[in-house]
Write an enzyme that holds these catalytic residues in place. Structure first.
Site, PDB file in Angstrom:
ATOM      1  N   LYS A  48     -15.818 -23.350   7.110  1.00  0.00           N
ATOM      2  CA  LYS A  48     -16.151 -22.312   5.889  1.00  0.00           C
ATOM      3  C   LYS A  48     -15.175 -22.608   4.699  1.00  0.00           C
ATOM      4  CE  LYS A  48     -17.587 -18.670   9.101  1.00  0.00           C
ATOM      5  NZ  LYS A  48     -17.286 -17.298   9.500  1.00  0.00           N
ATOM      6  N   GLU A 110     -12.801 -31.097   1.792  1.00  0.00           N
ATOM      7  CA  GLU A 110     -11.844 -30.336   2.703  1.00  0.00           C
ATOM      8  C   GLU A 110     -10.983 -29.102   1.704  1.00  0.00           C
ATOM      9  OE1 GLU A 110     -11.613 -28.775   5.353  1.00  0.00           O
ATOM     10  OE2 GLU A 110     -10.982 -30.262   7.032  1.00  0.00           O
ATOM     11  N   ASP A 111     -10.706 -27.880   2.267  1.00  0.00           N
ATOM     12  CA  ASP A 111      -9.828 -26.988   1.750  1.00  0.00           C
ATOM     13  C   ASP A 111      -8.447 -27.386   1.717  1.00  0.00           C
ATOM     14  OD1 ASP A 111      -9.946 -26.666   4.325  1.00  0.00           O
ATOM     15  OD2 ASP A 111     -10.324 -24.627   4.358  1.00  0.00           O
ATOM     16  N   ASP A 114      -3.808 -30.530   7.226  1.00  0.00           N
ATOM     17  CA  ASP A 114      -2.654 -29.937   7.871  1.00  0.00           C
ATOM     18  C   ASP A 114      -2.093 -31.102   8.805  1.00  0.00           C
ATOM     19  OD1 ASP A 114      -0.595 -28.719   8.782  1.00  0.00           O
ATOM     20  OD2 ASP A 114      -1.710 -27.125   9.907  1.00  0.00           O
ATOM     21  N   PHE A 163       1.605 -20.929   6.147  1.00  0.00           N
ATOM     22  CA  PHE A 163       0.125 -20.625   6.329  1.00  0.00           C
ATOM     23  C   PHE A 163      -0.275 -19.849   5.297  1.00  0.00           C
ATOM     24  CE2 PHE A 163      -3.523 -17.960   8.004  1.00  0.00           C
ATOM     25  CZ  PHE A 163      -4.109 -19.170   8.482  1.00  0.00           C
ATOM     26  N   ARG A 176     -10.707 -14.876   2.492  1.00  0.00           N
ATOM     27  CA  ARG A 176     -11.159 -16.186   1.851  1.00  0.00           C
ATOM     28  C   ARG A 176     -11.570 -15.794   0.291  1.00  0.00           C
ATOM     29  NH1 ARG A 176     -12.632 -19.825   5.919  1.00  0.00           N
ATOM     30  NH2 ARG A 176     -13.294 -18.880   7.843  1.00  0.00           N
TER      31      ARG A 176
HETATM   32  P1  IMP Z   1      -5.881 -29.828  10.192  1.00  0.00           P
HETATM   33  O1  IMP Z   1      -7.007 -30.232  11.404  1.00  0.00           O
HETATM   34  O2  IMP Z   1      -4.693 -29.469  10.985  1.00  0.00           O
HETATM   35  O3  IMP Z   1      -5.629 -30.819   9.421  1.00  0.00           O
HETATM   36  O4  IMP Z   1      -6.537 -28.592   9.677  1.00  0.00           O
HETATM   37  C1  IMP Z   1      -7.833 -28.307   8.999  1.00  0.00           C
HETATM   38  C2  IMP Z   1      -8.342 -27.061   8.941  1.00  0.00           C
HETATM   39  O5  IMP Z   1      -7.211 -26.107   9.278  1.00  0.00           O
HETATM   40  C3  IMP Z   1      -8.513 -26.526   7.563  1.00  0.00           C
HETATM   41  O6  IMP Z   1     -10.035 -27.054   6.995  1.00  0.00           O
HETATM   42  C4  IMP Z   1      -8.524 -25.336   7.654  1.00  0.00           C
HETATM   43  O7  IMP Z   1      -9.763 -24.593   8.082  1.00  0.00           O
HETATM   44  C5  IMP Z   1      -7.344 -25.024   8.678  1.00  0.00           C
HETATM   45  N1  IMP Z   1      -6.094 -24.706   8.027  1.00  0.00           N
HETATM   46  C6  IMP Z   1      -4.874 -25.507   8.027  1.00  0.00           C
HETATM   47  N2  IMP Z   1      -3.995 -24.868   7.671  1.00  0.00           N
HETATM   48  C7  IMP Z   1      -4.410 -23.746   7.142  1.00  0.00           C
HETATM   49  C8  IMP Z   1      -3.621 -22.713   6.325  1.00  0.00           C
HETATM   50  O8  IMP Z   1      -2.504 -22.696   6.025  1.00  0.00           O
HETATM   51  N3  IMP Z   1      -4.321 -21.377   6.269  1.00  0.00           N
HETATM   52  C9  IMP Z   1      -5.785 -21.425   6.636  1.00  0.00           C
HETATM   53  N4  IMP Z   1      -6.431 -22.233   7.179  1.00  0.00           N
HETATM   54  C10 IMP Z   1      -5.805 -23.430   7.351  1.00  0.00           C
END
Ligand code: IMP
Length: 192
Positions: A48, A110-111, A114, A163, A176
């Site tokens: 989302k 993507e938002d 991480d 975070f 959100r």
């Molecule tokens: P990754 O797989 O760790 O790269 O994370 C990707 C997903 O984790 C993003 O699309 C977000 O939905 C969620 N995410 C990563 N960091 C944050 C954060 O700081 N706040 C909220 N959601 C996060």
């Protein structure tokens, strides 16, 4: 008191204002419009979290003169965090894209990135469907804890190693709808 006001006591600091986010979207739109000039483009938002970035980016790219020949906006939905602030490391597809990927110029939107596992999972899954091209665009980059070296061709802003919530990003499905990116007070995590 409206919902926005009720959030206010929970915000430690605003990291990027609404205007700074809009400026970053504008910059990304210029780059993307130039790179896909005259070509059809499929923007594939990852729900989302990317609901706002995909919507705002689609309109901003469309407003650039001499950009893509057409823009298709589609979404898929994955889950990677469960309800915590730590990634489970397990990515689950909750809803697949509804438009074709094969033969299309696909840009994953993507938002935030991480550890990179979500993007890696999507790039490998979509790559198997033989798109004409496949790239990624993230609005916020958190490069501090990458577990995989995944390419991100378009990056909007560098997030601190926190975070973060707002502009699509949630904590336990809340925040959100904040129009800016923010860090929450530590007490919010202790209470839940
Ligand atoms: P990754 O797989 O760790 O790269 O994370 C990707 C997903 O984790 C993003 O699309 C977000 O939905 C969620 N995410 C990563 N960091 C944050 C954060 O700081 N706040 C909220 N959601 C996060």
């Amino acid at each position: 008191m409206n919902v926005q006001e009720s959030y206010e006591g929970t915000i430690e600091r605003v990291l990027f204002t609404e205007a700074e986010v809009a400026e970053a979207i504008g910059r990304l739109a210029q780059q993307i419009a130039a790179d896909y000039r005259g070509k059809p483009l499929t923007l594939l938002g990852v729900l989302k979290g990317a609901l706002y970035v995909a919507a705002d980016l689609a309109r901003a790219i469309g407003a650039v003169p001499d950009g893509p020949s057409e823009i298709v906006v589609d979404f898929l939905c994955v889950s990677s965090y469960g309800n915590s602030t730590r990634s489970s490391g397990e990515v689950r597809m909750l809803r697949d894209a509804s438009e074709p990927v094969t033969g299309r110029n696909v840009l994953i939107v993507e938002d935030i990135v991480d550890n990179g596992l979500t993007l890696q999972y999507l790039r490998s899954l979509l790559g198997e469907r033989n798109p004409a091209s496949l790239r990624s665009c993230v609005l916020f980059d958190k490069p501090y804890h990458r577990l995989v070296d995944v390419p991100v061709e378009y990056v909007g802003l560098q997030s601190p190693d926190e975070f973060v919530v707002g502009y699509g990003l949630d904590y336990q499905e809340l925040f959100r709808n904040l129009p800016y990116l923010a860090q929450l007070r530590p007490a919010v995590f202790q209470e839940s």
